[in-house]
Scaffold this active site. Structure first.
Site, short mmCIF file in Angstrom:
data_model
loop_
_atom_site.label_atom_id
_atom_site.label_comp_id
_atom_site.label_asym_id
_atom_site.label_seq_id
_atom_site.Cartn_x
_atom_site.Cartn_y
_atom_site.Cartn_z
N HIS A 1 0.84 -1.19 0.00
CA HIS A 1 0.00 0.00 0.00
C HIS A 1 0.88 1.24 0.00
O HIS A 1 2.03 1.21 0.41
CB HIS A 1 -0.98 0.02 1.18
N HIS B 1 0.91 5.42 1.00
CA HIS B 1 0.31 6.50 1.79
C HIS B 1 0.39 7.79 1.00
O HIS B 1 1.47 8.16 0.52
CB HIS B 1 1.09 6.70 3.10
#
Length: 139
Positions: free
Chosen positions: A103, A105
């Site tokens: 992932h 940010h």
């Protein structure tokens, strides 16, 4: 390298087992608000393809993900008007990774406002929902 665990929280969110403040989703990514934001409007871009992090990611999924990261960063800029934007990605626990599904940010930065620590301080759900709606409208 440790194997990918399909029981991680992001995999559960993508399967609909856990709720999230979703901004956008398609067959390639899920974009959602970080419930422990470092800044107002902190968004996560999560590829749907199973990988622990950048080091074992499929290059095709990775290339698609970074295009979404750029789109989301632009939408955050339009919706929330930060003074800058940080894009961060962690690989393994010693580097700061706490959820072992790749992932990215996208963290808005505001002049004069300190960035919070990674993973601390849960945000208000109503505020997250409003931010998700504003960012989604800018996509």
């Amino acid at each position: 390298m440790t194997a990918y665990d399909p029981g991680n929280i992001f995999a559960k969110i993508m399967r609909g087992e856990i709720p999230a403040h979703k901004v956008f989703e398609d067959t390639e990514v899920l974009v959602m608000m970080d419930i422990f934001p470092q800044s107002k409007g902190h968004v996560l871009v999560i590829p749907r393809a199973a990988s622990r992090n950048l080091l074992d990611a499929d290059p095709v999924a990775l290339s698609s993900a970074i295009i979404h990261v750029q789109r989301v960063a632009r939408a955050v800029r339009e919706a929330l008007r930060p003074d800058g934007i940080r894009v961060i990605q962690f690989n393994e626990a010693p580097a700061g990774q706490s959820v072992f599904h790749l992932h990215f940010h996208v963290i808005p930065v505001y002049d004069g406002v300190d960035i919070g620590r990674h993973g601390q301080g849960r945000a208000d759900d109503a505020e997250l929902a409003a931010q998700a709606k504003a960012i989604a409208a800018a996509l």
